[in-house]
Design a protein around this motif. Structure first.
Motif, short mmCIF file in Angstrom:
data_model
loop_
_atom_site.label_atom_id
_atom_site.label_comp_id
_atom_site.label_asym_id
_atom_site.label_seq_id
_atom_site.Cartn_x
_atom_site.Cartn_y
_atom_site.Cartn_z
N MET A 140 0.84 -1.19 0.00
CA MET A 140 0.00 0.00 0.00
C MET A 140 0.88 1.25 0.00
O MET A 140 1.93 1.26 0.60
CB MET A 140 -0.90 0.01 1.24
N ALA A 179 -11.96 -2.73 -2.41
CA ALA A 179 -11.01 -1.66 -2.73
C ALA A 179 -10.52 -0.96 -1.48
O ALA A 179 -11.26 -0.78 -0.52
CB ALA A 179 -11.65 -0.65 -3.68
N SER A 211 -12.45 -3.34 -9.02
CA SER A 211 -11.28 -2.56 -8.64
C SER A 211 -10.04 -3.32 -9.11
O SER A 211 -10.10 -4.52 -9.39
CB SER A 211 -11.24 -2.33 -7.12
N ARG A 258 -5.92 -3.81 -8.12
CA ARG A 258 -4.87 -3.59 -7.13
C ARG A 258 -3.51 -3.83 -7.77
O ARG A 258 -3.25 -4.90 -8.33
CB ARG A 258 -5.05 -4.52 -5.94
N SER A 308 0.52 -4.24 -7.32
CA SER A 308 1.42 -4.65 -6.24
C SER A 308 2.87 -4.60 -6.69
O SER A 308 3.17 -4.32 -7.80
CB SER A 308 1.08 -6.06 -5.77
N ASP A 317 -6.04 1.63 -4.73
CA ASP A 317 -6.60 0.79 -5.78
C ASP A 317 -7.29 1.65 -6.83
O ASP A 317 -7.67 2.80 -6.56
CB ASP A 317 -7.60 -0.22 -5.20
#
Length: 135
Positions: A1, A84, A131, A133, A135, A88
């Motif tokens: 994050m 989410a 959504s 994500r 990484s 995101d």
């Protein structure tokens, strides 16, 4: 994050006027991906269209949909919108193209066609189709 970086990006982009191909929903998302995630994707669409019709035509010519391109090229994961979290990408899909927004917890950073980049409260995550994500 990357919560802090996402908030800093949002603060920097606030009140930027909408402009097809340079500050629309998808160029905003790709700029975010470049600046916060260290990728190099904005150049693929930046300045390639100047109108809504131009955006639709441009999107139809692409190998992937906006979402599939992010998932394929960046190794991102597609998730239900209710999962989410800050950082995101939230996607609204319609028949012409997909519109990206940046999740900021219970808020979203987006740029409406008739306005400026702004942060608004998410009243219903069901409004979004999915959504993404990174990484």
């Amino acid at each position: 994050m990357r919560d802090i970086e996402t908030i800093e990006f949002a603060q920097k982009e606030l009140d930027t006027p909408f402009a097809w191909g340079t500050n629309d929903c998808n160029t905003l998302v790709l700029k975010y991906i470049d600046e916060v995630w260290g990728k190099d994707v904005l150049h693929m669409i930046y300045g390639k269209y100047k109108t809504k019709i131009g955006a639709v035509k441009f999107n139809k010519k692409q190998k992937y949909s906006f979402t599939d391109g992010i998932v394929e090229e960046l190794g991102a994961t597609r998730l239900p919108p209710k999962l989410a979290r800050t950082g995101d990408i939230l996607i609204v899909h319609d028949e012409a193209f997909e519109m990206g927004h940046i999740c900021m917890g219970t808020n979203v950073l987006s740029v409406p066609e008739d306005g400026k980049t702004s942060i608004s409260k998410v009243l219903d995550f069901g409004f979004y189709n999915w959504s993404i994500r990174i990484s």
